[in-house]
Scaffold this motif. Structure first.
Motif, PDB file in Angstrom:
ATOM      1  N   ILE A 186      10.516   1.344  -3.163  1.00 41.08           N
ATOM      2  CA  ILE A 186      11.205   1.817  -4.369  1.00 41.08           C
ATOM      3  C   ILE A 186      11.065   0.807  -5.503  1.00 41.08           C
ATOM      4  N   ARG A 187      11.210  -0.458  -5.193  1.00 39.15           N
ATOM      5  CA  ARG A 187      11.043  -1.487  -6.237  1.00 39.15           C
ATOM      6  C   ARG A 187       9.638  -1.435  -6.846  1.00 39.15           C
ATOM      7  N   GLU A 188       8.642  -1.294  -5.980  1.00 47.67           N
ATOM      8  CA  GLU A 188       7.251  -1.221  -6.458  1.00 47.67           C
ATOM      9  C   GLU A 188       7.036   0.024  -7.312  1.00 47.67           C
ATOM     10  N   MET A 189       7.652   1.135  -6.925  1.00 47.58           N
ATOM     11  CA  MET A 189       7.476   2.379  -7.681  1.00 47.58           C
ATOM     12  C   MET A 189       8.157   2.287  -9.044  1.00 47.58           C
ATOM     13  N   MET A 190       9.275   1.584  -9.122  1.00 50.40           N
ATOM     14  CA  MET A 190       9.923   1.396 -10.419  1.00 50.40           C
ATOM     15  C   MET A 190       9.032   0.566 -11.347  1.00 50.40           C
ATOM     16  N   LYS A 191       8.351  -0.438 -10.791  1.00 50.54           N
ATOM     17  CA  LYS A 191       7.413  -1.234 -11.601  1.00 50.54           C
ATOM     18  C   LYS A 191       6.285  -0.356 -12.137  1.00 50.54           C
ATOM     19  N   LEU A 192       5.778   0.545 -11.286  1.00 47.97           N
ATOM     20  CA  LEU A 192       4.702   1.447 -11.710  1.00 47.97           C
ATOM     21  C   LEU A 192       5.172   2.369 -12.827  1.00 47.97           C
ATOM     22  N   MET A 193       6.402   2.856 -12.723  1.00 45.10           N
ATOM     23  CA  MET A 193       6.937   3.728 -13.778  1.00 45.10           C
ATOM     24  C   MET A 193       7.105   2.956 -15.084  1.00 45.10           C
ATOM     25  N   GLU A 194       7.499   1.690 -14.988  1.00 43.84           N
ATOM     26  CA  GLU A 194       7.620   0.858 -16.192  1.00 43.84           C
ATOM     27  C   GLU A 194       6.267   0.659 -16.877  1.00 43.84           C
ATOM     28  N   GLN A 195       5.177   0.763 -16.089  1.00 45.00           N
ATOM     29  CA  GLN A 195       3.826   0.629 -16.634  1.00 45.00           C
ATOM     30  C   GLN A 195       3.292   1.959 -17.192  1.00 45.00           C
ATOM     31  N   GLY A 196       4.104   3.020 -17.121  1.00 43.34           N
ATOM     32  CA  GLY A 196       3.712   4.300 -17.695  1.00 43.34           C
ATOM     33  C   GLY A 196       3.206   5.324 -16.699  1.00 43.34           C
ATOM     34  N   HIS A 197       3.239   4.987 -15.408  1.00 44.35           N
ATOM     35  CA  HIS A 197       2.780   5.921 -14.382  1.00 44.35           C
ATOM     36  C   HIS A 197       3.940   6.782 -13.874  1.00 44.35           C
ATOM     37  N   GLN A 198       3.607   7.829 -13.132  1.00 43.07           N
ATOM     38  CA  GLN A 198       4.606   8.626 -12.441  1.00 43.07           C
ATOM     39  C   GLN A 198       4.678   8.170 -10.989  1.00 43.07           C
ATOM     40  N   ALA A 199       5.867   8.328 -10.399  1.00 41.23           N
ATOM     41  CA  ALA A 199       6.038   7.983  -8.989  1.00 41.23           C
ATOM     42  C   ALA A 199       6.898   9.044  -8.325  1.00 41.23           C
ATOM     43  N   ASN A 243      -8.611   2.030 -13.227  1.00 36.79           N
ATOM     44  CA  ASN A 243      -8.198   1.729 -14.595  1.00 36.79           C
ATOM     45  C   ASN A 243      -6.679   1.864 -14.700  1.00 36.79           C
ATOM     46  N   ASN A 244      -5.992   0.739 -14.730  1.00 37.36           N
ATOM     47  CA  ASN A 244      -4.527   0.761 -14.711  1.00 37.36           C
ATOM     48  C   ASN A 244      -3.932   1.273 -16.015  1.00 37.36           C
ATOM     49  N   LYS A 245      -4.743   1.388 -17.056  1.00 37.67           N
ATOM     50  CA  LYS A 245      -4.231   1.882 -18.332  1.00 37.67           C
ATOM     51  C   LYS A 245      -4.134   3.401 -18.362  1.00 37.67           C
ATOM     52  N   ILE A 246      -4.793   4.058 -17.426  1.00 38.41           N
ATOM     53  CA  ILE A 246      -4.768   5.519 -17.362  1.00 38.41           C
ATOM     54  C   ILE A 246      -3.635   5.967 -16.447  1.00 38.41           C
ATOM     55  N   LYS A 247      -2.852   6.923 -16.914  1.00 38.45           N
ATOM     56  CA  LYS A 247      -1.684   7.408 -16.176  1.00 38.45           C
ATOM     57  C   LYS A 247      -2.082   7.989 -14.819  1.00 38.45           C
ATOM     58  N   LYS A 248      -1.334   7.588 -13.811  1.00 39.08           N
ATOM     59  CA  LYS A 248      -1.547   8.095 -12.454  1.00 39.08           C
ATOM     60  C   LYS A 248      -0.217   8.574 -11.875  1.00 39.08           C
ATOM     61  N   HIS A 249      -0.314   9.231 -10.735  1.00 37.90           N
ATOM     62  CA  HIS A 249       0.877   9.747 -10.052  1.00 37.90           C
ATOM     63  C   HIS A 249       0.845   9.222  -8.612  1.00 37.90           C
ATOM     64  N   TYR A 250       1.756   8.301  -8.312  1.00 35.09           N
ATOM     65  CA  TYR A 250       1.796   7.671  -6.993  1.00 35.09           C
ATOM     66  C   TYR A 250       2.808   8.376  -6.095  1.00 35.09           C
ATOM     67  N   ARG A 298       0.862  -1.177   0.000  1.00 39.17           N
ATOM     68  CA  ARG A 298       0.000   0.000   0.000  1.00 39.17           C
ATOM     69  C   ARG A 298       0.902   1.231   0.000  1.00 39.17           C
ATOM     70  N   LEU A 299       0.700   2.136  -0.964  1.00 35.14           N
ATOM     71  CA  LEU A 299       1.455   3.382  -1.001  1.00 35.14           C
ATOM     72  C   LEU A 299       0.652   4.489  -0.318  1.00 35.14           C
ATOM     73  N   ASP A 300       1.331   5.577   0.014  1.00 35.52           N
ATOM     74  CA  ASP A 300       0.680   6.630   0.797  1.00 35.52           C
ATOM     75  C   ASP A 300      -0.407   7.375   0.034  1.00 35.52           C
ATOM     76  N   GLY A 301      -0.326   7.383  -1.302  1.00 33.82           N
ATOM     77  CA  GLY A 301      -1.388   8.055  -2.044  1.00 33.82           C
ATOM     78  C   GLY A 301      -1.224   7.979  -3.541  1.00 33.82           C
ATOM     79  N   VAL A 302      -2.285   8.373  -4.253  1.00 33.81           N
ATOM     80  CA  VAL A 302      -2.247   8.382  -5.708  1.00 33.81           C
ATOM     81  C   VAL A 302      -3.105   9.538  -6.228  1.00 33.81           C
ATOM     82  N   PHE A 303      -2.572  10.225  -7.245  1.00 31.91           N
ATOM     83  CA  PHE A 303      -3.312  11.249  -7.974  1.00 31.91           C
ATOM     84  C   PHE A 303      -3.818  10.670  -9.289  1.00 31.91           C
ATOM     85  N   CYS A 304      -5.008  11.112  -9.702  1.00 28.14           N
ATOM     86  CA  CYS A 304      -5.488  10.850 -11.060  1.00 28.14           C
ATOM     87  C   CYS A 304      -6.374  12.020 -11.465  1.00 28.14           C
ATOM     88  N   LYS A 305      -6.734  12.066 -12.730  1.00 29.98           N
ATOM     89  CA  LYS A 305      -7.506  13.225 -13.198  1.00 29.98           C
ATOM     90  C   LYS A 305      -8.906  13.252 -12.594  1.00 29.98           C
TER      91      LYS A 305
END
Length: 253
Positions: free
Chosen positions: A178-191, A139-146, A125-132
């Motif tokens: 950090i490892r989890e956030m790198m995976k999220l960035m590889e999926q096209g999200h920001q971290a 929807n994991n296909k839409i870019k988010k900011h964790y 569980r991360l501390d938070g996430v932004f989306c539009k």
């Protein structure tokens, strides 16, 4: 974030069993809670009396009579030690920005919705996430900011600079994030890693490679992959604690 009442100023006599402290106030000794799992290296010194700010809750049935919030380090700097405050003040800054349409940081401005304590997997569980918008959340296909928020109190001198360092002890949990956030960035999200620095006597930030080499290695790797790192100073007084807009540079160390 305003405290319920103005913090009292006393003398920290000792910290023990990690979560306990004795303080002296108006010639009386109180045992209070230390809300910090870290070592607090460079903040609390053994066998030395230090000024501190703390609260008392008034419940005589409880063994611990209050909470330690801020300690004056030996160089005179006041240092926040409550590790629950960083998440609160970051969330407060985010919600205020969403309400008034003026984001605390420019890179948050493209998002219109924020959810704290967001589960990205069964284990993490991360501390938070932004989306539009809220409907984008699942929807994991839409870019988010964790974001992940880390409390920072350790300071070291290096080449004439005073560096705020994280962590102050080996953190397998931090490595995992950090490892989890790198995976999220590889999926096209920001971290983004937000280091809330609860002291104002520092000029830059760095990962503490001598304390946790693996964390420092992952930190550098994530930076190269596009991780946003925001080491932000925290403003402290006896009435409130708040997130400033002052972001320190990230230094090599």
């Amino acid at each position: 974030m305003k405290f319920k009442e103005k913090l009292l100023e006393g003398v920290l006599l000792q910290r023990y069993k990690r979560f306990f402290a004795d303080v002296e106030y108006k010639n009386e000794k109180y045992s209070i809670h230390v809300p910090n799992t870290g070592s607090l290296k460079g903040v609390i010194e053994k066998n030395q009396k230090q000024k501190c700010w703390f609260s008392l809750h008034g419940d005589e049935t409880k063994k611990l009579k209050g909470t330690l919030e801020v300690v004056q380090a030996v160089n005179g700097t006041w240092v926040g030690v409550n590790t629950s405050n960083p998440n609160k003040i970051v969330n407060e800054a985010i919600q205020l920005g969403l309400q008034n349409g003026k984001s605390h940081f420019k890179h948050w401005s493209e998002y219109g919705f924020y959810k704290s304590e967001f589960k990205i997997s069964k284990e993490t569980r991360l501390d938070g996430v932004f989306c539009k918008k809220e409907t984008d959340l699942e929807n994991n296909k839409i870019k988010k900011h964790y974001i992940e928020i880390k409390n920072t109190t350790l300071v070291r001198e290096s080449d004439g600079r005073r560096l705020a360092l994280f962590p102050d002890a080996v953190t397998e949990r931090g490595q995992k994030h950090i490892r989890e956030m790198m995976k999220l960035m590889e999926q096209g999200h920001q971290a983004e890693l937000i280091f809330t620095i609860q002291r104002d006597d520092v000029t830059a930030f760095a990962a503490a490679q001598d304390i946790d080499p693996e964390y420092a290695r992952l930190f550098q790797q994530a930076l190269q992959k596009g991780l946003i790192v925001s080491p932000v100073l925290v403003a402290l007084d006896q009435n409130e604690v708040s997130l400033t807009n002052k972001v320190l540079d990230v230094a090599d160390w």
